[in-house]
Write an enzyme that holds these catalytic residues in place. Sequence first.
Site, PDB file in Angstrom:
ATOM      1  N   GLU A   1     -13.846  -9.522  -7.322  1.00  0.00           N
ATOM      2  CA  GLU A   1     -12.334  -9.629  -6.787  1.00  0.00           C
ATOM      3  C   GLU A   1     -12.067 -10.874  -6.413  1.00  0.00           C
ATOM      4  O   GLU A   1     -12.686 -11.495  -5.517  1.00  0.00           O
ATOM      5  CB  GLU A   1     -12.696  -8.948  -5.720  1.00  0.00           C
ATOM      6  CG  GLU A   1     -11.242  -9.092  -4.722  1.00  0.00           C
ATOM      7  CD  GLU A   1     -11.205  -8.416  -3.620  1.00  0.00           C
ATOM      8  OE1 GLU A   1     -11.923  -7.472  -3.247  1.00  0.00           O
ATOM      9  OE2 GLU A   1      -9.575  -8.365  -3.147  1.00  0.00           O
TER      10      GLU A   1
ATOM     11  N   LYS B   1     -11.058  -6.810 -10.088  1.00  0.00           N
ATOM     12  CA  LYS B   1      -9.538  -7.183  -8.828  1.00  0.00           C
ATOM     13  C   LYS B   1      -8.808  -7.849  -8.169  1.00  0.00           C
ATOM     14  O   LYS B   1      -9.124  -8.907  -7.822  1.00  0.00           O
ATOM     15  CB  LYS B   1     -10.231  -6.391  -7.356  1.00  0.00           C
ATOM     16  CG  LYS B   1      -9.208  -6.137  -6.698  1.00  0.00           C
ATOM     17  CD  LYS B   1      -9.894  -5.302  -5.736  1.00  0.00           C
ATOM     18  CE  LYS B   1      -9.586  -5.100  -4.330  1.00  0.00           C
ATOM     19  NZ  LYS B   1      -9.587  -3.689  -2.932  1.00  0.00           N
TER      20      LYS B   1
HETATM   21  C1  5MM Z   1      -9.862  -3.301   3.140  1.00  0.00           C
HETATM   22  O1  5MM Z   1     -10.288  -4.559   3.138  1.00  0.00           O
HETATM   23  C2  5MM Z   1     -11.786  -5.013   2.162  1.00  0.00           C
HETATM   24  C3  5MM Z   1     -12.485  -5.677   3.573  1.00  0.00           C
HETATM   25  O2  5MM Z   1     -12.519  -6.424   4.072  1.00  0.00           O
HETATM   26  P1  5MM Z   1     -13.003  -7.315   5.286  1.00  0.00           P
HETATM   27  O3  5MM Z   1     -14.079  -7.684   4.070  1.00  0.00           O
HETATM   28  O4  5MM Z   1     -11.562  -8.809   5.656  1.00  0.00           O
HETATM   29  O5  5MM Z   1     -13.178  -6.922   6.010  1.00  0.00           O
HETATM   30  C4  5MM Z   1     -10.823  -5.904   1.235  1.00  0.00           C
HETATM   31  O6  5MM Z   1     -11.073  -6.756   1.369  1.00  0.00           O
HETATM   32  C5  5MM Z   1     -10.205  -5.199   0.667  1.00  0.00           C
HETATM   33  O7  5MM Z   1     -10.879  -4.588  -0.057  1.00  0.00           O
HETATM   34  C6  5MM Z   1      -9.115  -5.849  -0.086  1.00  0.00           C
HETATM   35  O8  5MM Z   1      -8.856  -7.419   0.146  1.00  0.00           O
HETATM   36  C7  5MM Z   1      -7.615  -4.466  -0.682  1.00  0.00           C
HETATM   37  O9  5MM Z   1      -7.450  -5.247  -0.165  1.00  0.00           O
HETATM   38  P2  5MM Z   1      -5.682  -5.099   0.131  1.00  0.00           P
HETATM   39  O10 5MM Z   1      -5.505  -4.691   2.297  1.00  0.00           O
HETATM   40  O11 5MM Z   1      -5.748  -6.274   0.188  1.00  0.00           O
HETATM   41  O12 5MM Z   1      -4.935  -4.719  -0.445  1.00  0.00           O
END
Ligand code: 5MM
Length: 341
Positions: A178, A220
């Site tokens: 990602e 991703k």
């Molecule tokens: C769910 O949020 C994930 C973890 O975030 P932190 O490590 O900051 O707590 C994040 O990596 C998430 O999997 C991705 O950014 C995709 O989530 P979004 O909200 O951008 O779809």
Amino acid sequence: MNLSELNKVANAMVKPGKGILAADESTSTIKKRFDAIGVESSADARRDYRELLFGSAEAMKNHISGVILYDETIRQNAKDGTPLVKLIEKAGSLPGIKVDQGTKPLSFSPGEVITEGLDGLRERLAEYRGLGAKFAKWRAVIDIGEGIPSWNCIKANMHALARYAALCQEQEIVPIVEPEVLMDGAHDADRCYAVTEWVLKTLYVELFETKVALEGTVLKPNMVISGKKSAKRASVEEVAEKTVRVLKACVPSAVPGIAFLSGGQSEEEATAHLDAINRIGGLPWKLTFSYGRALQAAPQKAWLGKAENVAAAQRAFAHRARMNGLASEGRWSATLEKKAA
Ligand code: 5MM
């Protein structure tokens, strides 16, 4: 490495009509989400909330191919003692695990960060595999602003992603790679395109040099989108066209699938963009979702931490999962949203 098994798992993660639920919020991130709905973030509240999601049969069985978990969650049991991992498996979905340990400031690169977590990763992956994880996730964060991103930041982050991916495959776990180009700035979609291209080209060189087998990976990425503070908004069609163009220019066809992050887009925006991307068609990879906020905002608002709201929250989750499932096949329409409302 058993590449055919990794490839089988990667393909299952991007099965048409299904996508990934990113439920891997770290303790501090889930606290922010709970604060917004007035719920205290205790271990039990986090368990109850995630049990609600994974126990939502309609969403999970029909539209969720895999769930990304946080370290705490992969070890938690539902109220009746069933491991949460088993709830996910029972629904025919795959458990996955976030293995990065968050970001730290990148030395001598003001405003930029590096994702940490490589130390001891081999051992952690072996343990997670024993706990049921079939895939993992590592998120690199690239910000756009005045004079950034720097080559130092892109190179260091893409190298770390590649080292993580190689360790995953060595441990028979499919890596989700990602590289997130943030949409927080004032940049327009063309600037997002240029940075995303730079990041993805660097990533695939690093993955090649680290001997990662692309057939056993899932990408991703962000979509190519205007920054939140930009006055020049790209239309849904423009986002779709630019996103597909950059992916075609950078992502080898050996990659089985691409599961987008939502990155702060509204729920309906994230669905409309995924749908428009899939309507373009004729692409070598499956294109689906790996959304966190864009799948969970509605169930969180419906739940509010109350047991009597669980069914309503599950309905809200099932609806978003169905909309995104349709978008993963280019079969969504705004009318379906209105009908449900
Ligand atoms: C769910 O949020 C994930 C973890 O975030 P932190 O490590 O900051 O707590 C994040 O990596 C998430 O999997 C991705 O950014 C995709 O989530 P979004 O909200 O951008 O779809």
